[in-house]
Enzyme design. Structure first.
Site, PDB file in Angstrom:
ATOM      1  N   SER A  42       0.826  -1.205   0.000  1.00 39.33           N
ATOM      2  CA  SER A  42       0.000   0.000   0.000  1.00 39.33           C
ATOM      3  C   SER A  42       0.867   1.265   0.000  1.00 39.33           C
ATOM      4  O   SER A  42       1.633   1.488  -0.930  1.00 39.33           O
ATOM      5  CB  SER A  42      -0.975  -0.044   1.188  1.00 39.33           C
ATOM      6  N   ASP A 153      -5.482  -4.280  -0.945  1.00 36.65           N
ATOM      7  CA  ASP A 153      -4.403  -3.985  -0.006  1.00 36.65           C
ATOM      8  C   ASP A 153      -4.182  -5.184   0.922  1.00 36.65           C
ATOM      9  O   ASP A 153      -5.109  -5.672   1.566  1.00 36.65           O
ATOM     10  CB  ASP A 153      -4.815  -2.744   0.791  1.00 36.65           C
TER      11      ASP A 153
END
Length: 280
Positions: A42, A153
């Site tokens: 991320s 993510d």
């Protein structure tokens, strides 16, 4: 621990808290420590991409100061609050739209499949395509669907991507950086997990379909939130003390970077001191 033989740098997510990674990069550079490879999740993937492309901490901090994340992602995304494509296009233009395997420093970008519940490390292909999978924070940025899965993510299932870093380079020590607030363990407790899986079944997460609907997406999320967190320890862990700094406070990049540099320096100096003492 002696880092002269090289190491892997594993950067977790955290939204705006992940700007602390810039300070960690500065602390490493000040001590002459350069990672052999970088693994990022991320926001850690975004900062890791800048590092792997040869951007200095000063350049990355200047870019963070001069960029408005909310202005770039203000459009509504499908199955999410925001559309990350303008941000990714900005990154592509800034870095020259490279392929991951073309970067000066080897880079691995993590993502997580909501269907199988398995992570993946991307080490080749177009950089911004991999970043789109890694930054797909559920409900904030849209998931990325392809023939192999529904990708998002990986941070909620491994806060610092240590296991993937070790799988990529088993013999290299791992310096991990935890900037995010970990997923609450209560989600994986038996009673909570049972409720989440029951909700997932009612939402039809397991139904085969070529189309990712909002109902099925919520079902997949419910099932995956019940999964336990992978918490493999790094050889050296840096956990910047960011306090109540929110993952959404992108205007505080300089502050987060300063905290990251301070706390990384303390941890690194302690380990380097131990290594020198053992060598003597």
């Amino acid at each position: 621990m002696n880092l002269d033989g090289g190491f892997t740098l594993a950067l977790g997510g955290g939204g705006a808290r992940g700007y602390a990674h810039i300070g960690v990069a500065r602390a490493l550079a000040a001590r002459g420590l350069e990672p052999d490879r970088i693994v990022g999740t991320s926001m850690g993937a975004i900062i890791g991409a800048g590092m792997a492309a040869g951007r200095s901490p000063a350049q990355m901090e200047a870019a963070a100061r001069g960029m408005s994340v909310y202005r770039l992602v203000r459009r509504r995304g499908r199955l999410a609050l925001f559309d990350p494509r303008p941000l990714l296009e900005w990154m592509a233009a800034d870095l020259g739209d490279p392929r991951i395997e073309e970067l000066p420093t080897p880079l691995g970008i993590t993502t997580f499949d909501l269907v199988s519940g398995r992570p993946r490390l991307i080490t080749s292909g177009r950089l911004v395509d991999a970043l789109a999978m890694s930054i797909a924070v559920p409900l904030f940025f849209p998931p990325r669907r392809d023939a192999d899965g529904v990708w998002c993510d990986a941070g909620p299932w491994e806060g610092v991507p240590v296991s993937l870093a070790r799988a990529w380079a088993p013999d290299a020590p791992v310096i991990g950086v935890l900037a995010d607030i970990p997923k609450l363990a209560i989600f994986a407790r038996p009673a909570s997990a049972a409720l989440l899986r029951a909700a997932s079944a009612r939402l039809g997460a397991g139904m085969p379909t070529d189309r990712l609907t909002a109902r099925r997406y919520l079902g997949l999320l419910a099932a995956r939130w019940a999964d336990p967190v992978t918490d493999e320890p790094a050889d050296i862990l840096i956990a910047p003390r960011l306090g109540w700094l929110s993952a959404l406070q992108y205007s505080r990049a300089v502050e987060a970077a300063a905290i990251g540099e301070r706390d990384a320096g303390l941890v690194l100096d302690a380990h380097l001191g131990e290594a020198h003492a053992h060598a003597a």
